[in-house]
Design an enzyme around this catalytic site. Structure first.
Site: not given
Ligand code: G6P
Ligand code: MG
Length: 219
Positions: A9-11, A17, A45-46, A49, A114-116, A118, A145, A169-170
């Site tokens: 996982d990233l964040d 972040t 967290k996790g 968006r 990662s779900a992000s 970014n 997740k 994972e956190d």
């Molecule tokens: C991760 C973070 C979340 C964040 C999600 C989406 O899972 O833990 O806090 O909302 O990514 O990130 P994004 O950069 O796509 O808005």
């Molecule tokens: Mg995380």
């Protein structure tokens, strides 16, 4: 178990972040006229968006049209992007880079899960990109997740069986996603919160691939 790949996982695992997400969501809450605290931020967290926005609106007891939701989610992301502009390779959490290098020495494949949306940008800014064989981010998946989609896809892209992957994972939902994928999970954080993880470490300093010893078969 012979470990063929590690999925990260990233964040909250490789970089912190959460505070940048918090500041961006707080700015939106201020604009909408309600208080959003760091404790509230734990719930995001996790979480993707749009789902984060839903939780934020629930906290503020606010109802919006889909169009407004899309607009506010984009606005939040612009603020978040401004916040992460300042990230540098120094923002990688302690011990991560060393651990990733050691995995290479052990010929263990590495992936990001990662779900992000970014994620790639953050990996570029922090110089982590070369450490990963594959990247699964929020642009490639649609199920959040604890759904295992992100890790299933990671294993498939790496060409390894799920049962030979270890996830880092956190977040509780991330640990559950790993188990739902039939993978072992190392929790990074507190054992009280991550009690479902197979192993828990406070962080990467002092952690070596040798320490990844699991008993029993994947859940
Ligand atoms: C991760 C973070 C979340 C964040 C999600 C989406 O899972 O833990 O806090 O909302 O990514 O990130 P994004 O950069 O796509 O808005
Ligand atoms: Mg995380």
């Amino acid at each position: 178990m012979i470990i063929k790949a590690c999925l990260f996982d990233l964040d909250g695992v490789l970089v912190d972040t959460a505070r940048f997400h918090f500041l961006a969501w707080k700015q939106l809450a201020d604009k909408l006229g309600f208080i959003f605290t760091e404790t509230d931020n734990e719930r995001l967290k996790g979480v993707s968006r749009m789902n984060s926005l839903e939780i934020l609106l629930e906290i503020g007891n606010i109802t919006l049209s889909d169009e407004e939701k899309n607009r506010y989610a984009s606005e939040k992301n612009l603020v978040y992007l401004e916040n992460i502009e300042q990230m540098t390779p120094d923002d990688v959490l302690p011990g991560c880079r060393k651990f990733l290098n050691e995995l290479r020495e052990y010929k263990i494949l590495t992936g990001l899960g990662s779900a992000s949306k970014n994620a790639r940008l953050i990996l570029e800014r922090t110089n982590l990109l070369p450490h990963f064989d594959i990247i699964v981010d929020g642009n490639l998946i649609s199920l959040a997740k604890p759904n295992p989609e992100v890790f299933n896809l990671g294993a498939r892209m790496l060409g390894v069986e799920n049962s030979s992957c270890v996830v880092f994972e956190d977040a509780v939902a991330g640990v559950q996603a790993a188990h739902n994928a039939g993978m072992k999970c190392v929790g990074i954080g507190s054992p009280e919160i991550l009690k479902e993880a197979d192993l828990v470490f406070p962080g990467f300093p002092g952690l070596r691939p040798d320490n990844l010893v699991f008993t029993g078969s994947p859940e």
